[in-house]
Design an enzyme around this catalytic site. Sequence first.
Site, PDB file in Angstrom:
ATOM      1  N   GLY A  32     -13.179   4.852  18.748  1.00 27.26           N
ATOM      2  CA  GLY A  32     -13.489   5.668  17.848  1.00 27.26           C
ATOM      3  C   GLY A  32     -15.104   6.030  17.808  1.00 27.26           C
ATOM      4  O   GLY A  32     -15.463   6.771  16.869  1.00 27.26           O
TER       5      GLY A  32
ATOM      6  N   HIS B 269       1.588   5.542   8.231  1.00 22.80           N
ATOM      7  CA  HIS B 269       0.319   4.671   7.929  1.00 22.80           C
ATOM      8  C   HIS B 269       0.478   3.570   6.966  1.00 22.80           C
ATOM      9  O   HIS B 269       0.672   3.920   5.745  1.00 22.80           O
ATOM     10  CB  HIS B 269      -0.668   5.663   7.623  1.00 22.80           C
ATOM     11  CG  HIS B 269      -2.018   5.450   8.184  1.00 22.80           C
ATOM     12  ND1 HIS B 269      -3.021   6.372   7.902  1.00 22.80           N
ATOM     13  CD2 HIS B 269      -2.581   4.136   8.728  1.00 22.80           C
ATOM     14  CE1 HIS B 269      -4.198   5.713   8.619  1.00 22.80           C
ATOM     15  NE2 HIS B 269      -4.042   4.673   8.937  1.00 22.80           N
ATOM     16  N   ARG B 270       0.411   2.381   7.565  1.00 20.43           N
ATOM     17  CA  ARG B 270       0.776   1.295   6.679  1.00 20.43           C
ATOM     18  C   ARG B 270       1.934   1.038   6.142  1.00 20.43           C
ATOM     19  O   ARG B 270       2.528   2.070   6.143  1.00 20.43           O
ATOM     20  CB  ARG B 270      -0.374   1.019   5.510  1.00 20.43           C
ATOM     21  CG  ARG B 270      -1.817   0.886   6.090  1.00 20.43           C
ATOM     22  CD  ARG B 270      -2.083  -0.221   6.389  1.00 20.43           C
ATOM     23  NE  ARG B 270      -3.551  -0.407   7.045  1.00 20.43           N
ATOM     24  CZ  ARG B 270      -4.094  -1.675   7.381  1.00 20.43           C
ATOM     25  NH1 ARG B 270      -3.319  -2.616   7.297  1.00 20.43           N
ATOM     26  NH2 ARG B 270      -5.347  -1.881   7.881  1.00 20.43           N
TER      27      ARG B 270
ATOM     28  N   SER C 108      -9.659  -0.961  15.788  1.00 24.51           N
ATOM     29  CA  SER C 108     -10.782  -1.717  15.879  1.00 24.51           C
ATOM     30  C   SER C 108     -10.863  -2.568  17.040  1.00 24.51           C
ATOM     31  O   SER C 108     -11.094  -3.681  17.109  1.00 24.51           O
ATOM     32  CB  SER C 108     -10.691  -2.589  14.896  1.00 24.51           C
ATOM     33  OG  SER C 108     -10.977  -2.243  13.519  1.00 24.51           O
TER      34      SER C 108
ATOM     35  N   ASP D 199      -5.865  10.474  18.176  1.00 21.40           N
ATOM     36  CA  ASP D 199      -5.313   9.923  16.988  1.00 21.40           C
ATOM     37  C   ASP D 199      -6.074  10.354  15.918  1.00 21.40           C
ATOM     38  O   ASP D 199      -7.375  10.111  15.662  1.00 21.40           O
ATOM     39  CB  ASP D 199      -5.260   8.258  17.092  1.00 21.40           C
ATOM     40  CG  ASP D 199      -4.599   7.767  16.001  1.00 21.40           C
ATOM     41  OD1 ASP D 199      -3.865   7.707  15.457  1.00 21.40           O
ATOM     42  OD2 ASP D 199      -5.630   6.848  15.162  1.00 21.40           O
TER      43      ASP D 199
ATOM     44  N   ASN E 250       0.728  -0.967  11.678  1.00 18.79           N
ATOM     45  CA  ASN E 250       0.332  -2.172  10.867  1.00 18.79           C
ATOM     46  C   ASN E 250       1.973  -2.620  10.321  1.00 18.79           C
ATOM     47  O   ASN E 250       1.847  -3.248   9.413  1.00 18.79           O
ATOM     48  CB  ASN E 250      -0.484  -2.042   9.899  1.00 18.79           C
ATOM     49  CG  ASN E 250      -1.686  -1.505  10.423  1.00 18.79           C
ATOM     50  OD1 ASN E 250      -2.446  -2.165  11.274  1.00 18.79           O
ATOM     51  ND2 ASN E 250      -2.087  -0.192   9.956  1.00 18.79           N
TER      52      ASN E 250
ATOM     53  N   LEU F 150     -13.128  -2.754  19.369  1.00 17.99           N
ATOM     54  CA  LEU F 150     -14.500  -3.506  19.665  1.00 17.99           C
ATOM     55  C   LEU F 150     -15.042  -4.240  18.374  1.00 17.99           C
ATOM     56  O   LEU F 150     -15.978  -4.562  18.403  1.00 17.99           O
ATOM     57  CB  LEU F 150     -15.476  -2.418  20.273  1.00 17.99           C
ATOM     58  CG  LEU F 150     -15.078  -1.675  21.441  1.00 17.99           C
ATOM     59  CD1 LEU F 150     -16.036  -0.777  21.728  1.00 17.99           C
ATOM     60  CD2 LEU F 150     -14.777  -2.741  22.684  1.00 17.99           C
TER      61      LEU F 150
ATOM     62  N   TYR G  80      -8.240  10.602   7.151  1.00 17.59           N
ATOM     63  CA  TYR G  80      -9.397  10.575   7.483  1.00 17.59           C
ATOM     64  C   TYR G  80     -10.470  11.799   7.415  1.00 17.59           C
ATOM     65  O   TYR G  80     -11.428  11.555   7.322  1.00 17.59           O
ATOM     66  CB  TYR G  80      -9.502  10.603   9.171  1.00 17.59           C
ATOM     67  CG  TYR G  80      -8.839   9.232   9.854  1.00 17.59           C
ATOM     68  CD1 TYR G  80      -8.557   8.147   9.185  1.00 17.59           C
ATOM     69  CD2 TYR G  80      -8.189   9.421  11.314  1.00 17.59           C
ATOM     70  CE1 TYR G  80      -8.027   7.229   9.643  1.00 17.59           C
ATOM     71  CE2 TYR G  80      -7.723   8.431  11.689  1.00 17.59           C
ATOM     72  CZ  TYR G  80      -7.603   7.173  11.157  1.00 17.59           C
ATOM     73  OH  TYR G  80      -7.174   6.191  11.699  1.00 17.59           O
TER      74      TYR G  80
END
Length: 306
Positions: A271, A118-119, A216, A47, A149, A218, A52
Amino acid sequence: MQYVAFGPSQTKVSQVMLGLMRTRGMKEGDLSKLLHAALDAGINAIDEADIYGSEDLLGKVFAAEPGLRDRFFLQTKVGIRRDGDITYYDFSKQYLLDAVHASLERLGVPQIDALLLHRPDILMEPEEVAEALTALHDEGVVKDFGVSNQNPATMERLQAACPFPLVANQVQLSVAFAPAFEAVLNANMMKDDAVMRDGGIFEYALKHDQVIQTWSSLQYGTFAGTFLGSPRFEELNRELDAMAAAHNVTPAAIAIAWNLRYPAKMQAIVGTSNPAHLTELAKGADVSLTRKEWYMLYMAAGRKLP
């Protein structure tokens, strides 16, 4: 490693997905080791995102190792735009086309397997987005499309104009961050946990054969940090430790297994830039938690069932 059937072509994609958000600035050799560790662990999915800042690094590794790109399901995301001092969302046709072609150039590849928006862009014009996606598909540079999202109402508005199914939605989920699950479990209750803030993202995925990709995985809160070893989650960590010992994996792997236990097509994005840690996380896909174990962890994170 377990796999999901992704998109109309039913591509075999690993349930654990390597996220490259934190790889910006890595050395090429270190990223290469991470990618090979992923393959050794059965992870065949990457991903990325233009925001990024690591697509060019990944492209250099691919260029240095012919055939490596073909061993991965390659996904990237566009739609977050930085313009001077402001960052905002832009799903306009020309911006999407330019952004995707820029990503392809940085990655040094002729095609990506999946493109996610993205978003959500609140100013999105679905017909304009559909024109961009159609052009990219017809050009042969993108196989499948998805979002990140986005709630069901937004996806339905876009899907009504788009000739291709939105085959993935990338959303935040972890054992310590699951407001969507809390709303379902507390339905018709006069308490804050009963408020549905997501509009039924997970139910939508089940209905439309959509892959849920969790980010996210974790973490708790919104970029608040990891719950693993955190004094804020002492009971949760005790349960994770006990289940890890019972299943002969790490507590982090149990946390990944918790995400993957939901009965939709699930992928957990991890990640880490540490190959050894990646290997351990991958084992979470091979742990099938019982209902009792899943609910024990849900409640150990500080929740109660009604």
